[in-house]
Design a protein around this motif. Structure first.
Motif, mmCIF file in Angstrom:
data_model
loop_
_atom_site.group_PDB
_atom_site.id
_atom_site.type_symbol
_atom_site.label_atom_id
_atom_site.label_comp_id
_atom_site.label_asym_id
_atom_site.label_seq_id
_atom_site.Cartn_x
_atom_site.Cartn_y
_atom_site.Cartn_z
ATOM 1 N N PHE A 26 48.647 0.600 -30.266
ATOM 2 C CA PHE A 26 47.196 0.818 -30.297
ATOM 3 C C PHE A 26 46.857 2.272 -30.018
ATOM 4 C CE2 PHE A 26 42.964 1.064 -28.486
ATOM 5 C CZ PHE A 26 42.215 0.290 -29.365
ATOM 6 N N LEU A 27 47.559 2.859 -29.054
ATOM 7 C CA LEU A 27 47.335 4.275 -28.748
ATOM 8 C C LEU A 27 48.212 5.147 -29.639
ATOM 9 C CD1 LEU A 27 47.224 4.720 -24.856
ATOM 10 C CD2 LEU A 27 45.331 4.955 -26.464
ATOM 11 N N PRO A 28 47.637 6.074 -30.388
ATOM 12 C CA PRO A 28 48.463 7.037 -31.128
ATOM 13 C C PRO A 28 49.318 7.861 -30.164
ATOM 14 C CG PRO A 28 46.163 7.132 -31.844
ATOM 15 C CD PRO A 28 46.198 6.283 -30.606
ATOM 16 N N GLN A 29 50.448 8.320 -30.637
ATOM 17 C CA GLN A 29 51.361 9.087 -29.799
ATOM 18 C C GLN A 29 50.681 10.316 -29.210
ATOM 19 O OE1 GLN A 29 54.240 8.191 -28.713
ATOM 20 N NE2 GLN A 29 54.692 10.083 -27.598
ATOM 21 N N ALA A 30 49.795 10.935 -29.973
ATOM 22 C CA ALA A 30 49.096 12.122 -29.470
ATOM 23 C C ALA A 30 48.240 11.779 -28.248
ATOM 24 C CB ALA A 30 48.224 12.724 -30.568
ATOM 25 N N ASP A 31 47.604 10.610 -28.268
ATOM 26 C CA ASP A 31 46.805 10.184 -27.116
ATOM 27 C C ASP A 31 47.690 9.877 -25.915
ATOM 28 O OD1 ASP A 31 44.453 10.473 -28.485
ATOM 29 O OD2 ASP A 31 44.137 8.335 -28.849
ATOM 30 N N VAL A 32 48.814 9.219 -26.153
ATOM 31 C CA VAL A 32 49.752 8.925 -25.060
ATOM 32 C C VAL A 32 50.190 10.220 -24.389
ATOM 33 C CG1 VAL A 32 52.043 8.035 -24.507
ATOM 34 C CG2 VAL A 32 50.572 6.769 -26.088
ATOM 35 N N GLU A 33 50.596 11.197 -25.187
ATOM 36 C CA GLU A 33 51.063 12.465 -24.634
ATOM 37 C C GLU A 33 49.950 13.196 -23.895
ATOM 38 O OE1 GLU A 33 52.720 14.514 -27.967
ATOM 39 O OE2 GLU A 33 54.447 13.163 -28.135
ATOM 40 N N ALA A 34 48.729 13.156 -24.457
ATOM 41 C CA ALA A 34 47.605 13.836 -23.807
ATOM 42 C C ALA A 34 47.271 13.208 -22.469
ATOM 43 C CB ALA A 34 46.381 13.802 -24.724
ATOM 44 N N ARG A 125 37.918 2.543 -32.391
ATOM 45 C CA ARG A 125 38.842 1.411 -32.558
ATOM 46 C C ARG A 125 38.690 0.439 -31.400
ATOM 47 N NH1 ARG A 125 44.393 3.416 -32.406
ATOM 48 N NH2 ARG A 125 45.084 1.559 -33.521
ATOM 49 N N LEU A 126 38.529 0.966 -30.210
ATOM 50 C CA LEU A 126 38.367 0.113 -29.050
ATOM 51 C C LEU A 126 37.050 -0.660 -29.134
ATOM 52 C CD1 LEU A 126 39.487 0.899 -25.516
ATOM 53 C CD2 LEU A 126 37.184 0.010 -25.814
ATOM 54 N N LYS A 127 36.005 -0.023 -29.598
ATOM 55 C CA LYS A 127 34.724 -0.716 -29.754
ATOM 56 C C LYS A 127 34.822 -1.817 -30.807
ATOM 57 C CE LYS A 127 31.947 3.286 -28.351
ATOM 58 N NZ LYS A 127 30.898 4.244 -28.726
ATOM 59 N N GLY A 175 40.369 -6.964 -18.603
ATOM 60 C CA GLY A 175 41.150 -5.765 -18.355
ATOM 61 C C GLY A 175 41.695 -5.159 -19.633
ATOM 62 N N PHE A 176 41.678 -3.831 -19.686
ATOM 63 C CA PHE A 176 42.309 -3.055 -20.762
ATOM 64 C C PHE A 176 43.398 -2.220 -20.096
ATOM 65 C CE2 PHE A 176 38.423 -4.388 -22.564
ATOM 66 C CZ PHE A 176 38.487 -4.259 -23.941
ATOM 67 N N TRP A 177 44.655 -2.485 -20.438
ATOM 68 C CA TRP A 177 45.799 -1.897 -19.744
ATOM 69 C C TRP A 177 46.684 -1.213 -20.782
ATOM 70 C CZ3 TRP A 177 51.052 -1.788 -19.107
ATOM 71 C CH2 TRP A 177 51.579 -1.534 -17.823
ATOM 72 N N PHE A 178 46.807 0.110 -20.692
ATOM 73 C CA PHE A 178 47.526 0.900 -21.693
ATOM 74 C C PHE A 178 48.855 1.389 -21.117
ATOM 75 C CE2 PHE A 178 43.015 1.297 -22.431
ATOM 76 C CZ PHE A 178 42.855 1.256 -23.802
ATOM 77 N N ALA A 179 49.944 1.016 -21.744
ATOM 78 C CA ALA A 179 51.254 1.526 -21.337
ATOM 79 C C ALA A 179 51.404 2.957 -21.830
ATOM 80 C CB ALA A 179 52.360 0.652 -21.912
ATOM 81 N N LEU A 180 51.564 3.894 -20.916
ATOM 82 C CA LEU A 180 51.783 5.292 -21.288
ATOM 83 C C LEU A 180 53.269 5.641 -21.329
ATOM 84 C CD1 LEU A 180 48.912 7.036 -19.273
ATOM 85 C CD2 LEU A 180 48.870 6.057 -21.590
ATOM 86 N N GLU A 181 54.080 4.769 -20.739
ATOM 87 C CA GLU A 181 55.537 4.871 -20.815
ATOM 88 C C GLU A 181 56.081 3.466 -21.092
ATOM 89 O OE1 GLU A 181 56.901 8.410 -17.920
ATOM 90 O OE2 GLU A 181 56.053 6.712 -16.840
ATOM 91 N N ASP A 182 57.298 3.382 -21.579
ATOM 92 C CA ASP A 182 57.903 2.078 -21.820
ATOM 93 C C ASP A 182 57.958 1.289 -20.514
ATOM 94 O OD1 ASP A 182 58.280 2.813 -24.441
ATOM 95 O OD2 ASP A 182 60.406 3.292 -24.213
ATOM 96 N N CYS A 183 57.495 0.050 -20.558
ATOM 97 C CA CYS A 183 57.500 -0.815 -19.379
ATOM 98 C C CYS A 183 58.628 -1.838 -19.537
ATOM 99 C CB CYS A 183 56.166 -1.529 -19.244
ATOM 100 S SG CYS A 183 54.756 -0.403 -19.121
ATOM 101 N N THR A 184 59.484 -1.913 -18.547
ATOM 102 C CA THR A 184 60.686 -2.735 -18.608
ATOM 103 C C THR A 184 60.791 -3.598 -17.356
ATOM 104 O OG1 THR A 184 62.096 -1.134 -17.456
ATOM 105 C CG2 THR A 184 61.818 -0.827 -19.849
ATOM 106 N N PRO A 185 61.680 -4.599 -17.356
ATOM 107 C CA PRO A 185 61.890 -5.371 -16.127
ATOM 108 C C PRO A 185 62.342 -4.501 -14.957
ATOM 109 C CG PRO A 185 62.817 -6.535 -18.010
ATOM 110 C CD PRO A 185 62.404 -5.177 -18.508
ATOM 111 N N GLU A 186 63.019 -3.410 -15.250
ATOM 112 C CA GLU A 186 63.539 -2.537 -14.192
ATOM 113 C C GLU A 186 62.451 -1.685 -13.542
ATOM 114 O OE1 GLU A 186 66.461 -4.190 -16.561
ATOM 115 O OE2 GLU A 186 64.978 -2.737 -17.302
ATOM 116 N N ASN A 187 61.442 -1.276 -14.317
ATOM 117 C CA ASN A 187 60.438 -0.387 -13.735
ATOM 118 C C ASN A 187 59.099 -1.077 -13.443
ATOM 119 O OD1 ASN A 187 59.105 -0.501 -16.207
ATOM 120 N ND2 ASN A 187 59.443 1.652 -16.739
#
Length: 301
Positions: A26-34, A125-127, A175-187
């Motif tokens: 959903f989030l473009p890579q540019a938005d994630v990095e920003a 897009r969110l709207k 809730g709107f929850w955006f993963a900015l990094e890969d989320c795994t069982p370990e983290n």
């Protein structure tokens, strides 16, 4: 029926059936990095001078001071820093660099910071997604945070639902929850109990107390429902860029981050505006005259 703009009928049905929905990419890579870059800048701006060393706790710790102090209760219209419990020594000093000690920043990023405002309030897009979901008629946005889930010490978040903490009558939290990094069982990735929004009622709410601080108000008597089983929880893959929609009544949780990596996420909530929904003065987060809750579908510059 109005034509869907972003979601499919199957996705809408899945959300209402399970109580959550993952939207990878959903989030473009540019938005994630920003957003990661801006989060790190905000961390770098953190000054320990004058900070009350307020820690964020979630019920697993006996130290719940954060939920009762003014630094927390008056953060709804500010950007403030909340520390990991295990990052603070008994004498109140940090035992690691400050950028690895902060649990989260909040709770008005969507209003005060241009990077997060653009993703939250200026995101067509969110709207479109919100209109497709039809969860609200006229939603308002509140409680935005970046959660860092720091390496090795990122605290466990026990089983809960969000409407307990952002209560409306009738319940309307989403809730709107955006993963900015890969989320795994370990983290410490999120886990959900599918369908629990339909079977487990909201029995209590987190409230401000008239005498100061916070407490829990019982809404319903204890019901003889079987306790949720760990094996019934689902932990879906959640790569960076994924948006997770979280029904306010669905049970979810996350484990401690035992990995050597962070788990950055950006999150905010929506509730239905009044009337007919009531968001009362008992809620911990209160709008102010200078910063009332913002309507999603208004024009935002």
């Amino acid at each position: 029926m109005a034509q869907l703009q972003y979601l499919s009928t199957e996705q809408v049905d899945k959300f209402h059936r399970d109580g959550y929905l993952l939207l990878p990419g959903f989030l473009p890579q540019a938005d994630v990095e920003a957003m990661i870059s801006r989060s790190r800048e905000i961390l770098d701006e953190f000054s320990l001078e004058g900070h009350p060393m307020t820690k964020f706790t979630t019920g697993e710790s006996t130290d719940n001071k954060h939920v009762g102090d003014d630094y927390f209760l008056n953060s709804g219209d500010k950007i403030r820093y909340f520390l990991e419990v295990d990052a603070v020594n008994p004498d109140g000093t940090l035992n690691r660099p400050k950028e690895l000690a902060v649990n989260k920043i909040g709770h008005a990023l969507h209003e005060l910071d241009p990077t997060f405002r653009r993703v939250t309030l200026q995101n067509e897009r969110l709207k479109s997604l919100a209109r497709d979901l039809k969860f609200h008629k006229d939603p308002v946005v509140l409680q935005s945070m970046v959660i860092f889930k720091q390496p090795q010490i990122g605290g466990k978040v026990p089983e809960h639902n969000d409407s307990t903490f952002l209560y409306t009558d009738p319940p309307s939290a989403l809730g709107f929850w955006f993963a900015l990094e890969d989320c795994t069982p370990e983290n410490g990735a999120l886990s959900f109990l599918p369908g629990s929004h339909l079977t487990y009622p909201i029995k209590s709410r987190f409230v401000r107390l008239k005498e100061g601080g916070t407490g829990v108000e019982q809404l319903l008597p204890d019901t003889p429902l079987p306790p949720p089983r760990d094996e019934d929880y689902v932990q879906p893959p959640c790569p960076a860029g994924t948006l997770v929609l979280i029904h306010g009544s669905v049970l979810h949780k996350s484990e401690r981050n035992c990995s050597p990596k962070t788990r950055y996420a950006y999150t905010f909530h929506m509730i239905e505006s009044a009337p007919p929904t009531v968001y009362d003065e008992k809620n911990w987060l209160q709008p102010t005259e200078e910063m009332p809750f913002t309507k999603l579908f208004a024009e935002h510059s």
